[in-house]
Write an enzyme that holds these catalytic residues in place. Structure first.
Site, mmCIF file in Angstrom:
data_model
loop_
_atom_site.group_PDB
_atom_site.id
_atom_site.type_symbol
_atom_site.label_atom_id
_atom_site.label_comp_id
_atom_site.label_asym_id
_atom_site.label_seq_id
_atom_site.Cartn_x
_atom_site.Cartn_y
_atom_site.Cartn_z
ATOM 1 N N CYS A 202 0.826 -1.208 0.000
ATOM 2 C CA CYS A 202 0.000 0.000 0.000
ATOM 3 C C CYS A 202 0.861 1.259 0.000
ATOM 4 O O CYS A 202 0.964 1.946 1.030
ATOM 5 C CB CYS A 202 -0.965 0.020 1.173
ATOM 6 S SG CYS A 202 -2.231 1.275 0.882
ATOM 7 N N CYS A 381 -5.965 2.352 -4.788
ATOM 8 C CA CYS A 381 -5.500 2.891 -3.528
ATOM 9 C C CYS A 381 -6.470 3.979 -3.071
ATOM 10 O O CYS A 381 -6.467 5.073 -3.641
ATOM 11 C CB CYS A 381 -4.094 3.472 -3.737
ATOM 12 S SG CYS A 381 -3.375 4.086 -2.228
#
Ligand code: UQ1
Length: 454
Positions: A202, A381
């Site tokens: 991430c 994201c």
């Protein structure tokens, strides 16, 4: 007891074991880990890792291949929904909301061996485990995820161990609760946030926590007393220009200092000093005093995997074809998720989009058929920019936006925040881990009829 009196007993026990329920076998396995030393196991598919990708694929494969054809090797007894960690850092969720027991999320039709993989041998199609077991497989799926290397930064683990300390990190369940404590405790001075010089999972998270912190300080009326610095090892704020162009005005407006090519190399907990190097000129070092430090550890594939040079690429990740996700040398080896060397962003959404491709290609390989499914590098994201807004970045290998919704996704939106906070966990537990969520491609195609003029 002699060997001969022992043998029928052992056989009876083995028969009994075979008829026991899954949970009983689990318990037995935990209790008897040392007794099963040097056991040999065989399976059609071995899945190493019970994270997002491992669970999803174990579910898909075991439902297709039938009971006990799939073994999952995973040492952890908890499965964390890691995308929640940034929200926990901001006090929006609690750690208890972020996990379930591994037994609950692994598919019942697969066998779970609660041990770590310690040695891969793709030449002999075997994996050795921490309990001394050797597992022979027809097909191997590597889904180990990443290892957090906090120990690579001198002083960092020491600083993270100080009770009520000034150093925290959203990346580990061990340290995530410290983040909100730091946000609450800081009264003035410099709040420093880092991004390491390694691939990370991430890649948006290290800056999401910056935005959350900035908003929190404003809400509490202490923003004017705190300088916020984001020191990133990357040369850019975000790898996809479309979203970087949206994020720069936000950092400017909110008076966040962004220093690129700055890498955390040491923490001096006694003095509250973080040492950074300039990656463009490593002899240049900066010592910065912090009132709070949010540290993102360097990450790598797990050591057991990186020791097996035949399996990994130069960067230390599984050397797969980026389209089929099949290993470049071993046709019976595939990878999914963060340990894969495919050049996509490492996110749960990527693993979701990879899952149908890996599943269909593994089945094709098992049946000796050509591999037809292609992964386009999709990653997503949800860039949390505060307590009620998200920019939903979605893109592919070419770093061009590949968006699901018929709205401008480079804008901060409350709807996307609700999706991230309330809808995604449900989708993850109920659909992704059970093998029913293949990423948003289908939704994107359906919604594309509304995209005129976007
Ligand atoms: C997604 O598929 C996914 O994996 C389950 C996430 O991780 C939790 C995400 O955050 C997102 C945004 C997606 C993509 C899904 C949609 C509906 C755009």
């Amino acid at each position: 007891m002699t060997f001969y009196t022992c043998l029928p007993l052992a056989l009876r026990q083995a028969k009994l074991l075979a008829t026991r329920s899954f949970s009983e076998r689990l318990l037995h396995r935990n209790l008897s880990a040392s007794q099963t030393l040097n056991d040999k196991h065989e399976c059609q598919v071995l899945v190493v890792g019970g994270g997002a990708g491992g669970c999803a694929l174990a579910a898909k494969l075991s439902s297709r291949l039938g009971r006990n054809k799939v073994i999952v090797v995973e040492p952890a007894d908890k499965h964390y929904y890691q995308p929640m960690f940034t929200l926990i850092g901001g006090g929006m969720k609690r750690l208890e909301h972020s996990y379930k027991s591994m037994a609950e999320v692994l598919p019942k039709k697969a066998k779970w061996l609660q041990e770590a993989a310690v040695e891969f041998d793709p030449e002999s199609n075997t994996v050795k485990t921490s309990g001394g077991n050797t597992i022979k497989y027809d097909m191997l799926l590597i889904a180990t995820g990443l290892q957090l290397n906090y120990n690579k930064i001198p002083g960092l683990e020491e600083a993270l161990a100080i009770p009520n300390g000034k150093v925290c990190s959203i990346y580990s369940p061990k340290y995530v609760d410290r983040v909100f404590d730091c946000l609450r405790n800081i009264q003035g001075g410099d709040a420093i946030f880092t991004y390491p010089s390694s691939p990370v999972k991430c890649p948006g998270a290290p800056q999401k926590i910056v935005y959350i912190a900035e908003h929190y300080f404003r809400k509490l009326g202490k923003r004017n007393d705190i300088n916020i610095k984001y020191n990133t090892a990357l040369p850019v704020l975000f790898g996809v220009k479309h979203y970087a162009d949206a994020l720069w005005p936000i950092v400017k407006k909110r008076n966040i200092t962004v220093n690129t090519r700055r890498n955390l190399i040491e923490v001096k907990p006694g003095q509250d000093i973080a040492v950074f190097e300039n990656l463009d000129n490593p002899s240049e070092r900066f010592e910065e005093k912090y009132s709070m430090l949010h540290a993102v550890p360097p990450m790598s594939a797990p050591d057991a995997l990186t020791r097996c040079k035949q399996l990994i690429n130069e960067a230390g990740f599984v050397d797969v074809d980026q389209s089929t996700l099949q290993h470049k040398k071993y046709q019976n080896v595939f990878a999914i998720g963060d340990s894969s060397g495919s050049p996509n962003s490492k996110t749960a959404a990527s693993a979701a989009a990879q899952s149908p491709v890996v599943f269909r290609n593994m089945i094709a390989a098992l049946e000796g058929k050509p591999l037809k499914d292609i992964y386009d590098g999709y990653a997503s994201c949800p860039l949390v920019t505060g307590y009620n807004s998200v920019i939903l970045a979605e893109f592919d290998y070419s770093l061009t936006p590949l968006e699901t919704f018929p709205v401008a996704q480079n804008k901060e939106r409350y709807s996307m925040f609700i999706m991230k906070k309330d809808f995604m966990p449900l989708l993850y537990w109920k659909l992704m881990l059970t093998g029913h969520w293949n990423g948003p491609a289908l939704m994107r195609n359906l919604l594309s009829v509304f995209k005129f003029g976007k």
